[in-house]
Scaffold this motif. Structure first.
Motif, PDB file in Angstrom:
ATOM      1  N   GLY A 130       1.248  -1.431  -0.327  1.00  0.00           N
ATOM      2  CA  GLY A 130      -0.326   0.646  -0.228  1.00  0.00           C
ATOM      3  C   GLY A 130       0.950   0.988  -0.420  1.00  0.00           C
ATOM      4  N   LEU A 131       0.074   2.451  -0.950  1.00  0.00           N
ATOM      5  CA  LEU A 131       1.310   3.554  -0.493  1.00  0.00           C
ATOM      6  C   LEU A 131       0.310   4.343   0.094  1.00  0.00           C
ATOM      7  N   SER A 132       0.763   5.261   0.347  1.00  0.00           N
ATOM      8  CA  SER A 132       0.858   6.581   0.614  1.00  0.00           C
ATOM      9  C   SER A 132       0.883   7.901  -0.080  1.00  0.00           C
ATOM     10  N   VAL A 133      -0.401   8.407  -0.735  1.00  0.00           N
ATOM     11  CA  VAL A 133       0.006   9.412  -1.399  1.00  0.00           C
ATOM     12  C   VAL A 133      -0.625  11.311  -0.863  1.00  0.00           C
ATOM     13  N   MET A 134       0.055  12.018  -1.760  1.00  0.00           N
ATOM     14  CA  MET A 134      -0.514  13.318  -1.217  1.00  0.00           C
ATOM     15  C   MET A 134      -0.509  14.279  -2.805  1.00  0.00           C
ATOM     16  N   THR A 135      -1.336  15.065  -2.716  1.00  0.00           N
ATOM     17  CA  THR A 135      -1.822  15.588  -4.478  1.00  0.00           C
ATOM     18  C   THR A 135      -0.448  16.841  -4.150  1.00  0.00           C
ATOM     19  N   ARG A 161       7.710  14.081  -6.445  1.00  0.00           N
ATOM     20  CA  ARG A 161       8.132  13.373  -5.858  1.00  0.00           C
ATOM     21  C   ARG A 161       8.649  14.084  -4.399  1.00  0.00           C
ATOM     22  N   ARG A 162       9.214  15.362  -5.020  1.00  0.00           N
ATOM     23  CA  ARG A 162      10.262  15.795  -3.582  1.00  0.00           C
ATOM     24  C   ARG A 162       9.044  16.538  -2.673  1.00  0.00           C
ATOM     25  N   GLU A 163       7.997  16.983  -3.546  1.00  0.00           N
ATOM     26  CA  GLU A 163       6.950  17.530  -2.734  1.00  0.00           C
ATOM     27  C   GLU A 163       6.573  16.483  -1.326  1.00  0.00           C
ATOM     28  N   ALA A 164       6.093  15.180  -2.266  1.00  0.00           N
ATOM     29  CA  ALA A 164       5.477  13.996  -1.669  1.00  0.00           C
ATOM     30  C   ALA A 164       6.353  13.334  -0.660  1.00  0.00           C
ATOM     31  N   ASP A 165       8.548  13.563  -1.115  1.00  0.00           N
ATOM     32  CA  ASP A 165       8.778  13.732   0.303  1.00  0.00           C
ATOM     33  C   ASP A 165       9.046  14.190   1.128  1.00  0.00           C
ATOM     34  N   THR A 166       8.532  16.062   0.945  1.00  0.00           N
ATOM     35  CA  THR A 166       8.620  16.477   1.932  1.00  0.00           C
ATOM     36  C   THR A 166       7.333  16.821   3.070  1.00  0.00           C
ATOM     37  N   ALA A 167       6.403  16.193   2.071  1.00  0.00           N
ATOM     38  CA  ALA A 167       4.769  15.733   3.329  1.00  0.00           C
ATOM     39  C   ALA A 167       5.239  14.363   3.706  1.00  0.00           C
ATOM     40  N   GLY A 168       6.342  13.915   3.583  1.00  0.00           N
ATOM     41  CA  GLY A 168       6.137  11.847   4.215  1.00  0.00           C
ATOM     42  C   GLY A 168       5.319  11.543   4.174  1.00  0.00           C
ATOM     43  N   PRO A 230     -12.711  11.948 -17.768  1.00  0.00           N
ATOM     44  CA  PRO A 230     -11.235  12.879 -16.462  1.00  0.00           C
ATOM     45  C   PRO A 230     -11.499  13.194 -15.412  1.00  0.00           C
ATOM     46  N   LEU A 231     -11.175  12.466 -14.193  1.00  0.00           N
ATOM     47  CA  LEU A 231     -11.217  12.880 -13.092  1.00  0.00           C
ATOM     48  C   LEU A 231     -10.565  13.568 -12.044  1.00  0.00           C
ATOM     49  N   SER A 232     -11.189  14.333 -11.008  1.00  0.00           N
ATOM     50  CA  SER A 232     -11.771  15.344 -10.320  1.00  0.00           C
ATOM     51  C   SER A 232     -11.128  14.620  -8.662  1.00  0.00           C
ATOM     52  N   ILE A 233     -10.491  15.712  -8.094  1.00  0.00           N
ATOM     53  CA  ILE A 233     -10.329  15.394  -6.880  1.00  0.00           C
ATOM     54  C   ILE A 233     -11.721  15.620  -6.140  1.00  0.00           C
ATOM     55  N   GLU A 234     -12.346  15.292  -6.228  1.00  0.00           N
ATOM     56  CA  GLU A 234     -13.618  15.459  -5.496  1.00  0.00           C
ATOM     57  C   GLU A 234     -14.097  13.395  -5.669  1.00  0.00           C
ATOM     58  N   ALA A 235     -13.156  13.586  -6.854  1.00  0.00           N
ATOM     59  CA  ALA A 235     -14.584  12.071  -6.668  1.00  0.00           C
ATOM     60  C   ALA A 235     -13.496  11.033  -6.532  1.00  0.00           C
ATOM     61  N   LEU A 236     -12.229  11.518  -6.602  1.00  0.00           N
ATOM     62  CA  LEU A 236     -10.777  10.724  -6.232  1.00  0.00           C
ATOM     63  C   LEU A 236     -11.097  10.399  -4.798  1.00  0.00           C
ATOM     64  N   ARG A 237     -11.544  11.251  -3.847  1.00  0.00           N
ATOM     65  CA  ARG A 237     -11.218  11.596  -2.831  1.00  0.00           C
ATOM     66  C   ARG A 237     -12.874  10.785  -1.898  1.00  0.00           C
ATOM     67  N   SER A 238     -13.793  11.053  -2.600  1.00  0.00           N
ATOM     68  CA  SER A 238     -14.550   9.897  -2.496  1.00  0.00           C
ATOM     69  C   SER A 238     -14.689   9.009  -3.281  1.00  0.00           C
ATOM     70  N   LEU A 257      -4.772   8.376   1.442  1.00  0.00           N
ATOM     71  CA  LEU A 257      -4.368  10.242   0.432  1.00  0.00           C
ATOM     72  C   LEU A 257      -4.586  11.479   1.560  1.00  0.00           C
ATOM     73  N   ASP A 258      -3.614  12.195   1.108  1.00  0.00           N
ATOM     74  CA  ASP A 258      -3.677  13.739   1.893  1.00  0.00           C
ATOM     75  C   ASP A 258      -3.976  13.393   3.308  1.00  0.00           C
ATOM     76  N   GLY A 259      -4.119  12.186   3.449  1.00  0.00           N
ATOM     77  CA  GLY A 259      -3.493  12.200   5.346  1.00  0.00           C
ATOM     78  C   GLY A 259      -4.658  10.963   5.887  1.00  0.00           C
ATOM     79  N   THR A 260      -5.942  10.989   4.849  1.00  0.00           N
ATOM     80  CA  THR A 260      -6.856  10.084   5.046  1.00  0.00           C
ATOM     81  C   THR A 260      -6.763   9.363   4.775  1.00  0.00           C
ATOM     82  N   ARG A 261      -6.244   8.174   5.827  1.00  0.00           N
ATOM     83  CA  ARG A 261      -6.504   6.180   5.407  1.00  0.00           C
ATOM     84  C   ARG A 261      -7.624   6.000   3.961  1.00  0.00           C
ATOM     85  N   ARG A 262      -7.462   4.545   4.022  1.00  0.00           N
ATOM     86  CA  ARG A 262      -8.409   5.015   2.905  1.00  0.00           C
ATOM     87  C   ARG A 262      -8.007   3.440   3.343  1.00  0.00           C
TER      88      ARG A 262
END
Length: 284
Positions: A130-135, A161-168, A230-238, A257-262
């Motif tokens: 599994g992967l933790s992912v940020m936008t 990827r640098r943004e992801a590293d910074t966000a953990g 097209p895939l919106s951020i809202e559709a991704l989160r829901s 995703l962005d700190g929320t477990r799935r």
């Protein structure tokens, strides 16, 4: 790669520590080249012919002559696996890199290109569970002619990827110009909503991966309706589920995703197993 690694370079198998390319190589100076990353299992390179076809088509678009035929590339890849003691490995990763080769300063193309071809192989770790992912804030430019090609220019991906590293986070999702989801830094994005499988369209903003195509082929056999839209951020989160695909992982669930477990749905688990079984059948 280890100190004992062997590299295939322009027709020769040599210790990686001794491998050298010309300092004037355009792949180094201008990212003027292409690459393919491949998975090998017990000596069988998964989807090798399709990777070679994509490399060949990309080289034709860029006007880079391939120094080997498809048959020659297949043989060189197998030789590289064997030279690194990986011909029987459960999981090995290969990379084929093609550049236009050395040239004079500036952007002017060499009249007679002498392309550089490199093949490397290394042990591949197990695919992540599994992967933790940020936008990411990075946006993919659909109208760029390089967007759909697997070129050496991965600057956008490196920044994301640098943004992801910074966000953990383990991975980053890049956006389209309209603010929707394009792709991950090293894979394509899918979401599961009920029996509907949605992925961004191959409209120039993504590199439509070979594993992505495998998933689109397998999904209807598992009762899933495929929608490239097209895939919106809202559709991704829901969505019920999110997963990423690439040639080394197959299907990898997004567990945060962005700190929320799935959670990972049974439908995604079954599809991932089907893909693994399809790849395993190639080994027999």
């Amino acid at each position: 790669m280890t100190g004992n690694a062997i590299t295939w370079l322009n027709g020769d198998l040599i210790p990686a520590a001794d491998a050298r390319i010309d300092p004037a190589d355009r792949g180094l100076l201008l990212a003027d080249g292409l690459f393919e990353t491949l998975l090998a299992r017990h000596g069988m390179i998964i989807n090798l012919d399709r990777h070679i076809t994509r490399l060949t088509e990309g080289a034709a678009i860029l006007g880079i002559p391939l120094p080997l035929s498809a048959t020659g590339l297949r043989a060189a890849a197998s030789e590289t696996l064997a030279a690194n003691g990986l011909h029987d490995a459960d999981r090995a990763s290969l990379r084929i890199t093609l550049t236009r080769g050395p040239a004079g300063r500036g952007l002017a193309l060499p009249a007679t290109p002498q392309p550089t071809l490199i093949i490397t192989a290394t042990q591949a770790p197990p695919a992540p569970q599994g992967l933790s992912v940020m936008t990411s804030s990075v946006r993919k430019v659909r109208t760029s002619p390089a967007s759909a090609l697997k070129t050496l220019n991965y600057t956008d991906h490196v920044i994301a990827r640098r943004e992801a590293d910074t966000a953990g986070a383990d991975e980053a999702l890049m956006l389209t110009e309209q603010g929707g989801i394009a792709c991950a830094t090293i894979g394509n994005v899918f979401v599961m909503s009920g029996k509907r499988l949605l992925t961004p369209p191959d409209d120039g903003a993504i590199r439509a991966g070979i594993t992505r195509a495998d998933v689109l082929t397998l999904a209807p056999d598992h009762g899933l309706t495929v929608d490239e839209a097209p895939l919106s951020i809202e559709a991704l989160r829901s969505a019920d589920d999110i997963f990423l695909t690439n040639s080394l992982w197959g299907i990898c669930p997004v567990t945060e995703l962005d700190g929320t477990r799935r959670q990972t749905t049974d439908a995604t688990k079954k599809l991932a197993q089907a893909l693994d079984d399809a790849w395993a059948s190639l080994i027999c």
